[in-house]
Design a protein around this motif. Structure first.
Motif, PDB file in Angstrom:
ATOM      1  N   THR A 278       0.834  -1.202   0.000  1.00 37.12           N
ATOM      2  CA  THR A 278       0.000   0.000   0.000  1.00 37.12           C
ATOM      3  C   THR A 278       0.868   1.252   0.000  1.00 37.12           C
ATOM      4  O   THR A 278       0.618   2.194  -0.754  1.00 37.12           O
ATOM      5  N   SER A 279       1.903   1.256   0.827  1.00 35.61           N
ATOM      6  CA  SER A 279       2.812   2.411   0.875  1.00 35.61           C
ATOM      7  C   SER A 279       3.535   2.601  -0.452  1.00 35.61           C
ATOM      8  O   SER A 279       3.706   3.733  -0.914  1.00 35.61           O
TER       9      SER A 279
ATOM     10  N   ILE B  21       2.462   1.725  -3.425  1.00 30.64           N
ATOM     11  CA  ILE B  21       1.495   2.199  -4.424  1.00 30.64           C
ATOM     12  C   ILE B  21       1.174   3.678  -4.203  1.00 30.64           C
ATOM     13  O   ILE B  21       1.094   4.451  -5.156  1.00 30.64           O
ATOM     14  N   MET B  22       1.036   4.077  -2.960  1.00 27.57           N
ATOM     15  CA  MET B  22       0.666   5.464  -2.656  1.00 27.57           C
ATOM     16  C   MET B  22       1.837   6.426  -2.865  1.00 27.57           C
ATOM     17  O   MET B  22       1.658   7.527  -3.366  1.00 27.57           O
TER      18      MET B  22
ATOM     19  N   ASN C 200      -7.164  -1.717   1.262  1.00 22.54           N
ATOM     20  CA  ASN C 200      -7.101  -0.262   1.366  1.00 22.54           C
ATOM     21  C   ASN C 200      -7.732   0.323   0.098  1.00 22.54           C
ATOM     22  O   ASN C 200      -7.196   0.171  -0.992  1.00 22.54           O
TER      23      ASN C 200
ATOM     24  N   ALA D 128      -5.591   2.874  -1.963  1.00 20.07           N
ATOM     25  CA  ALA D 128      -4.532   2.227  -2.734  1.00 20.07           C
ATOM     26  C   ALA D 128      -5.103   1.573  -3.991  1.00 20.07           C
ATOM     27  O   ALA D 128      -4.479   1.597  -5.053  1.00 20.07           O
TER      28      ALA D 128
ATOM     29  N   GLU E 155      -5.734   4.316  -6.524  1.00 20.42           N
ATOM     30  CA  GLU E 155      -4.457   4.764  -7.088  1.00 20.42           C
ATOM     31  C   GLU E 155      -3.910   3.722  -8.076  1.00 20.42           C
ATOM     32  O   GLU E 155      -3.435   4.068  -9.159  1.00 20.42           O
TER      33      GLU E 155
END
Length: 165
Positions: A26-27, A29-30, A72, A75, A78
């Motif tokens: 998730t991090s 991707i963000m 998430n 995410a 995104e």
């Protein structure tokens, strides 16, 4: 020996490992790049690349499949909205792991993992390198400039004389 050891367990139980990889994915991707240890970066690469491949096909089924891994909504938006269109023509290799040295506290080998198509500095340098010419053609260009400089000086001198008359 590593017989029948398909994945790196990273010293964690399966639930903790899955949650950690989901949070790291998730991090990634963000933020498009994160800094972590080399072992975690390699594990994350094999975790997130199939999810990115799945995002190329924007269907409800693929969204739900990816959501079951990431958990998430931001995410997912995104990934399917920004990342998937940009990597649509790439056949694989969506992430890059760059080794950055060792951590001061415990000496762990650190790495930077990033999405390949979102590194503006690397994309800009790749465009500049593509424009470079070979040494051979540069040498040919240098020779006419040397010849052109002496030829220009006499051409200017007669041009000034008729103006004076």
């Amino acid at each position: 020996m590593r017989h029948n050891k398909a994945i790196n367990h990273l010293g964690r139980k399966s639930g903790h490992r899955k949650a950690m990889l989901a949070n790291m994915a998730t991090s990634l991707i963000m933020h498009k790049r994160i800094k972590t240890t080399v072992a975690k970066a390699k594990a994350l690469k094999s975790y997130v690349e199939p999810l990115i491949t799945k995002s190329k096909e924007d269907t409800t089924h693929s969204r739900r499949t990816v959501f079951s891994y990431l958990k998430n909504k931001e995410a997912i938006k995104e990934l399917f909205g920004v990342i998937a269109p940009k990597i649509a023509d790439r056949p694989g290799g969506y992430t890059r792991v760059l080794h950055t040295g060792f951590r001061l506290g415990d000496g762990a080998d650190m790495a930077l993992i990033e999405l390949v198509d979102f590194n503006e500095a690397a994309l800009a340098s790749a465009k500049k390198e593509a424009k470079k010419s070979t040494r051979r053609s540069r040498a040919k260009k240098a020779e006419p400039k040397a010849e052109a400089a002496p030829a220009e000086a006499p051409a200017e001198a007669p041009a000034e004389e008729p103006k004076a008359e």
